[in-house]
Design a protein around this motif. Structure first.
Motif, PDB file in Angstrom:
ATOM      1  N   UNK A   1     -28.776 -86.309  55.488  1.00 30.97           N
ATOM      2  CA  UNK A   1     -29.089 -87.482  55.871  1.00 30.97           C
ATOM      3  C   UNK A   1     -29.052 -88.626  54.655  1.00 30.97           C
ATOM      4  N   UNK A   2     -28.124 -88.519  53.764  1.00 32.55           N
ATOM      5  CA  UNK A   2     -27.616 -89.578  52.636  1.00 32.55           C
ATOM      6  C   UNK A   2     -26.857 -90.513  53.424  1.00 32.55           C
ATOM      7  N   UNK A   3     -26.024 -90.266  54.146  1.00 33.99           N
ATOM      8  CA  UNK A   3     -25.390 -91.336  54.749  1.00 33.99           C
ATOM      9  C   UNK A   3     -25.955 -91.795  56.238  1.00 33.99           C
ATOM     10  N   UNK A   4     -26.168 -93.082  56.417  1.00 29.80           N
ATOM     11  CA  UNK A   4     -26.787 -93.290  57.856  1.00 29.80           C
ATOM     12  C   UNK A   4     -25.497 -93.266  58.806  1.00 29.80           C
TER      13      UNK A   4
ATOM     14  N   UNK B   1     -23.933 -97.647  43.990  1.00 29.03           N
ATOM     15  CA  UNK B   1     -23.070 -96.414  43.769  1.00 29.03           C
ATOM     16  C   UNK B   1     -23.288 -95.579  44.867  1.00 29.03           C
ATOM     17  N   UNK B   2     -22.206 -94.789  45.177  1.00 27.08           N
ATOM     18  CA  UNK B   2     -22.248 -93.712  46.315  1.00 27.08           C
ATOM     19  C   UNK B   2     -21.600 -92.412  45.511  1.00 27.08           C
ATOM     20  N   UNK B   3     -22.410 -91.310  45.833  1.00 25.91           N
ATOM     21  CA  UNK B   3     -22.004 -90.017  45.223  1.00 25.91           C
ATOM     22  C   UNK B   3     -22.100 -88.802  46.163  1.00 25.91           C
ATOM     23  N   UNK B   4     -21.144 -88.179  46.427  1.00 27.62           N
ATOM     24  CA  UNK B   4     -20.996 -87.088  47.393  1.00 27.62           C
ATOM     25  C   UNK B   4     -20.396 -85.875  46.656  1.00 27.62           C
TER      26      UNK B   4
ATOM     27  N   UNK C   1     -28.829 -97.836  43.582  1.00 28.67           N
ATOM     28  CA  UNK C   1     -28.521 -96.754  44.287  1.00 28.67           C
ATOM     29  C   UNK C   1     -29.499 -97.082  45.629  1.00 28.67           C
ATOM     30  N   UNK C   2     -28.919 -96.840  46.615  1.00 20.31           N
ATOM     31  CA  UNK C   2     -29.341 -96.849  47.933  1.00 20.31           C
ATOM     32  C   UNK C   2     -29.503 -95.560  48.610  1.00 20.31           C
TER      33      UNK C   2
ATOM     34  N   UNK D   1     -33.259 -84.240  45.247  1.00 19.21           N
ATOM     35  CA  UNK D   1     -32.134 -83.985  44.242  1.00 19.21           C
ATOM     36  C   UNK D   1     -31.373 -85.363  43.700  1.00 19.21           C
ATOM     37  N   UNK D   2     -31.316 -86.110  44.852  1.00 13.24           N
ATOM     38  CA  UNK D   2     -30.244 -87.573  44.486  1.00 13.24           C
ATOM     39  C   UNK D   2     -31.465 -88.435  43.579  1.00 13.24           C
ATOM     40  N   UNK D   3     -32.539 -88.443  44.289  1.00  7.34           N
ATOM     41  CA  UNK D   3     -33.591 -89.193  43.343  1.00  7.34           C
ATOM     42  C   UNK D   3     -33.655 -88.792  42.006  1.00  7.34           C
TER      43      UNK D   3
END
Length: 185
Positions: free
Chosen positions: A38-41, A96-99, A131-132, A140-142
């Motif tokens: 659910x990180x990417x829409x 930023x984007x991180x995967x 950060x979106x 975890x991302x938050x």
């Protein structure tokens, strides 16, 4: 009851600029996030040609696109910074984007990527990183962003529909370099 932290053993990794040869691994990592997370829409995973086009657009703007390269195992994660918004007044702000690859989370890869991305953006003269974060349940991302100096800036409730449910977007920001204490160069 206290939760036990699981300790995972990962191979050593280095953070480096992404190369054309990394597109396949980046595409696979992102496809998993799109299809199962659910990180990417996005709801359909882009193919390698589209990922290559997106990477080229970031690199052509002089912005960082990085990978975590595990010794002997290949790309375990990637991160990039792109324009926050298109209008000229936003030109000193980046998003930023991180995967991180499935099964590789929790080993410090995300943090190493984010710290390297922050350093590169500061060196590039950017003043704010946004950060979106898809899904307010993405603890975890938050937590990662908070540990790297990001502050909560707001929540957009129920802005996305994916996997049969409404999802929030969490906004967090982090000043870069001089931040807003001085005008840009």
């Amino acid at each position: 009851m206290a939760r036990r932290r699981r300790h995972q053993c990962f191979m050593p990794f280095t953070i480096r600029d992404a190369a054309d040869a990394d597109i396949g691994a980046i595409t696979a990592i992102y496809a998993h996030a799109v299809l199962h997370g659910r990180a990417s829409f996005e709801t359909e995973a882009p193919d390698e040609a589209e990922i290559a086009r997106r990477r080229a657009a970031i690199v052509e703007r002089g912005m960082p696109y990085l990978v975590a390269d595990e010794t002997g195992a290949g790309v375990a994660g990637y991160a990039y910074a792109g324009p926050y918004r298109a209008r000229p007044a936003y030109r000193f702000s980046v998003e930023n984007s991180i995967y991180v690859a499935p099964g590789r989370q929790g080993g410090g890869i995300g943090r190493a990527l984010l710290e390297a991305l922050i350093a590169r953006c500061e060196a590039g003269g950017f003043r704010l990183m946004v950060a979106v974060i898809g899904d307010s349940a993405n603890a975890a991302s938050i937590r990662l962003h908070a540990r790297c100096g990001f502050a909560h800036a707001g929540v957009l409730p129920s802005v996305g529909w994916k996997h049969g449910q409404w999802l929030d977007t969490v906004l967090m920001t982090r000043p870069l370099g001089l931040g807003n204490t001085a005008p840009p160069p």
